[in-house]
Design an enzyme around this catalytic site. Structure first.
Site, short mmCIF file in Angstrom:
data_model
loop_
_atom_site.label_atom_id
_atom_site.label_comp_id
_atom_site.label_asym_id
_atom_site.label_seq_id
_atom_site.Cartn_x
_atom_site.Cartn_y
_atom_site.Cartn_z
N SER A 1 0.80 -1.23 0.00
CA SER A 1 0.00 0.00 0.00
C SER A 1 0.83 1.27 0.00
O SER A 1 0.30 2.36 -0.23
CB SER A 1 -0.95 0.02 1.20
OG SER A 1 -0.25 0.31 2.39
N LYS B 1 0.76 4.12 7.35
CA LYS B 1 -0.01 4.96 6.44
C LYS B 1 0.31 6.43 6.68
O LYS B 1 0.90 6.81 7.70
CB LYS B 1 -1.52 4.76 6.67
CG LYS B 1 -2.05 3.37 6.35
CD LYS B 1 -2.08 3.09 4.88
CE LYS B 1 -2.74 1.75 4.58
NZ LYS B 1 -1.93 0.62 5.08
#
Length: 208
Positions: free
Chosen positions: A126, A163
């Protein structure tokens, strides 16, 4: 990770010496030198390290990882890196959050200029647009807060993830660096606990 055995083997190959050459110089068997290089024997006596270093024409400090490797060309844009060990605490998801692994795995060698408290191995894709790939090591500076848009290691209930973090008055948004992953929103209705473990300050990966 670089080890004394790997440095021994690299120096031996660079000097075009055989296992038998080193074994004879040190006074041990060929199999013992092979076990040193493979890491089967990790606690090498100091007198043997000195003998191996002499046979390879390097210093004991180089074999132990304390000194710059020999024969580095002298150019103004090449400089030695002083290193330190940072604890590797487990894996962190770069994708969907995964169950936290708080066990201590090992140490990772990095430059002294990386002011990290611990590091984690990335699992997932990701964060690839931030050049952080599956299997990379991410170095974390432990802190409870980060600026919006910074990459952080985050604990969500019993899971952890890596993230970009955006915090508002009513919710927290975690954004990936891969368009196939949608932003994740967390608030009191879908998250029992949320905690920033620290800010990602550097990463280590292979050149491919």
């Amino acid at each position: 990770m670089d080890t004394i055995g790997k440095r021994m083997r690299l120096a031996r190959i660079n000097k075009e010496k055989t296992l038998e050459d080193i074994a004879k110089a040190v006074g041990v068997s060929r199999q013992t030198i092979q076990r040193y290089e493979s890491g089967v024997i990790g606690n090498i006596p100091s007198d043997k390290i000195e003998g191996i270093a002499k046979a390879l024409n390097v210093t004991p400090g180089y074999l132990m990882g304390w000194e710059q490797p020999p024969d580095i060309p002298d150019f103004p844009n090449i400089f030695p890196i002083e290193t330190k060990k940072v604890p590797l605490l487990g894996k962190i998801a770069a994708g969907q959050p995964v169950m936290a692994e708080e066990c201590f795995d090992s140490y990772v060698q990095c430059g002294n200029f990386i002011k990290a408290d611990f590091c984690l191995r990335v699992q997932g894709d990701s964060m690839i647009n931030a050049r952080i790939y599956d299997g990379d090591i991410v170095f974390i500076k432990q802190q409870a807060e980060v600026e919006n848009g910074e990459i952080a290691a985050v604990a969500i209930d019993d899971a952890v993830t890596l993230k970009r973090v955006y915090i508002s008055d009513t919710f927290v948004e975690l954004r990936a660096e891969n368009p196939k992953y949608k932003p994740m929103l967390f608030n009191q209705s879908n998250c029992l606990s949320f905690r920033i473990l620290g800010k990602a300050i550097a990463f280590q990966g292979d050149i491919i």
